[in-house]
Design an enzyme around this catalytic site. Structure first.
Site, mmCIF file in Angstrom:
data_model
loop_
_atom_site.group_PDB
_atom_site.id
_atom_site.type_symbol
_atom_site.label_atom_id
_atom_site.label_comp_id
_atom_site.label_asym_id
_atom_site.label_seq_id
_atom_site.Cartn_x
_atom_site.Cartn_y
_atom_site.Cartn_z
ATOM 1 N N HIS A 159 36.717 50.975 37.656
ATOM 2 C CA HIS A 159 36.697 49.520 37.837
ATOM 3 C C HIS A 159 37.144 49.107 39.240
ATOM 4 O O HIS A 159 36.926 47.967 39.640
ATOM 5 C CB HIS A 159 37.501 48.806 36.731
ATOM 6 N N ASP A 167 35.960 51.844 29.093
ATOM 7 C CA ASP A 167 35.896 53.234 28.639
ATOM 8 C C ASP A 167 35.425 54.078 29.819
ATOM 9 O O ASP A 167 34.650 53.611 30.657
ATOM 10 C CB ASP A 167 34.916 53.357 27.462
ATOM 11 N N GLN A 204 48.971 44.832 38.402
ATOM 12 C CA GLN A 204 47.823 44.600 39.279
ATOM 13 C C GLN A 204 48.061 45.237 40.646
ATOM 14 O O GLN A 204 49.127 45.061 41.235
ATOM 15 C CB GLN A 204 47.583 43.092 39.446
ATOM 16 N N GLY A 205 47.066 45.967 41.091
ATOM 17 C CA GLY A 205 47.178 46.640 42.388
ATOM 18 C C GLY A 205 47.526 48.118 42.246
ATOM 19 O O GLY A 205 47.393 48.876 43.191
ATOM 20 N N ASP A 206 47.997 48.494 41.053
ATOM 21 C CA ASP A 206 48.304 49.905 40.802
ATOM 22 C C ASP A 206 47.087 50.644 40.275
ATOM 23 O O ASP A 206 47.072 51.881 40.234
ATOM 24 C CB ASP A 206 49.442 50.040 39.782
ATOM 25 N N SER A 207 46.070 49.901 39.845
ATOM 26 C CA SER A 207 44.874 50.494 39.246
ATOM 27 C C SER A 207 44.337 51.673 40.025
ATOM 28 O O SER A 207 44.329 51.654 41.259
ATOM 29 C CB SER A 207 43.749 49.467 39.165
#
Ligand code: ARG
Length: 293
Positions: free
Chosen positions: A100, A143, A239-242
């Protein structure tokens, strides 16, 4: 310019014959949203001059997480402001991240920072040759939220840069057990309305069994077999660690997950959900052409 020339230039722009040089023309007028929320948010907060923003973590010591990568918006020169997602180096030329974070982006739109806990204008950035999003990735369900980035040039390992091994499915059992803790690292928000972090942070998160995570009061059937849950109100990614690494504790650590999604951050009953990398070890190996590390 004459109006005729302007019209020709506009037509060329529209037909994609010329591309505004991204480094100089990042502006509200020229910025076309990419559809990757983290990327677009980093661009908008840069243009708005607002400070973008792990929960309850501590500063990571230099060289403790030498596989940690920051994905940045290429045309933003300051790596701290450019940061939009994390990643993990798995061999000399490949960074694994969340699908993503990169699905729909073009290679020239992003760059990768490695070998530093501190992101600023001096941070060296690496070009990406190829973005490989897992074919099973589904944006609606998250997924198979995994992608591989092939770097333009191989990096040399040293004390600051080193790959991490990807956990094998046969070794997963020992970790996916009650009472086990992992470590997650990233430059993401330190609170839902938190402030910018330029220095990498780390936090320990307890494994949360699938039975608990798929409880209707937690996430129900949204959590698939390709996801691992971990975290508590005392520690979470945000948010931002993704795309960043969830690693096992103990020596040497191995990569077990990638920050993927969650409702809010450190919310009771709504823990962090991670891509289950052991399920994709075969795919990673096939794409990278060498056994991960
Ligand atoms: N989607 C977020 C990102 O792109 C990650 C969210 C993780 N949330 C959580 N509560 N663990 O940075």
């Amino acid at each position: 310019m004459s109006s005729r020339l302007v019209a020709v230039a506009a037509a060329m722009l529209l037909t994609g014959l010329i591309r505004p040089s991204m480094a100089t023309e990042l502006s509200f007028e020229t910025f076309k949203p990419t559809g990757v929320p983290e990327y677009d948010d980093a661009v908008r907060s840069y243009l708005n001059q607002t400070t973008p923003k792990i929960i309850n973590g501590i500063a990571a010591p230099p060289n403790a997480f030498p596989w940690q990568a920051s994905l940045g918006v290429a045309p933003i020169a300051d790596a701290g402001r450019a940061h939009f997602c994390g990643g993990a180096l798995i061999d000399a030329t490949h960074v694994v991240t969340a699908a993503h974070c990169v699905a729909g982006l073009n290679e020239i739109q992003l760059s990768v920072a490695l070998g530093t806990v501190h992101l600023d204008a001096e941070t060296k950035r690496l070009a990406v040759r190829k973005i490989d999003v897992h074919p099973d990735y589904r944006a609606e369900t998250k997924d198979a939220d995994i992608a591989l980035l092939q770097l333009e040039k191989a990096v040399t390992s040293n004390t600051a840069i080193a790959p991490i091994a990807v956990l094998e499915s046969t070794a997963e059992g020992a970790f996916l057990a009650g009472g086990v803790k992992f470590t997650v690292t990233g430059w993401g928000l330190t609170s839902v309305n938190g402030h910018s972090v330029r220095d990498l942070r780390q936090v320990d998160v307890p494994f949360v069994p699938a039975e608990t995570c798929t409880d209707p009061l937690a996430y129900g059937s949204r959590v698939t077999k390709n996801m691992i849950c971990a975290g508590s109100v005392n520690g979470d990614a945000c948010q931002g660690d993704s795309g960043g690494p969830l690693i096992t504790k103990g020596q040497p650590p191995v990569l077990i997950g990638l920050v993927s999604w969650g409702k809010g951050c450190a919310v009771a009953g709504k823990v962090g959900v991670y891509s289950r990398v052991a399920n994709y070890r075969g795919w990673i190996l096939a794409q990278s052409g060498e056994p991960p590390q």
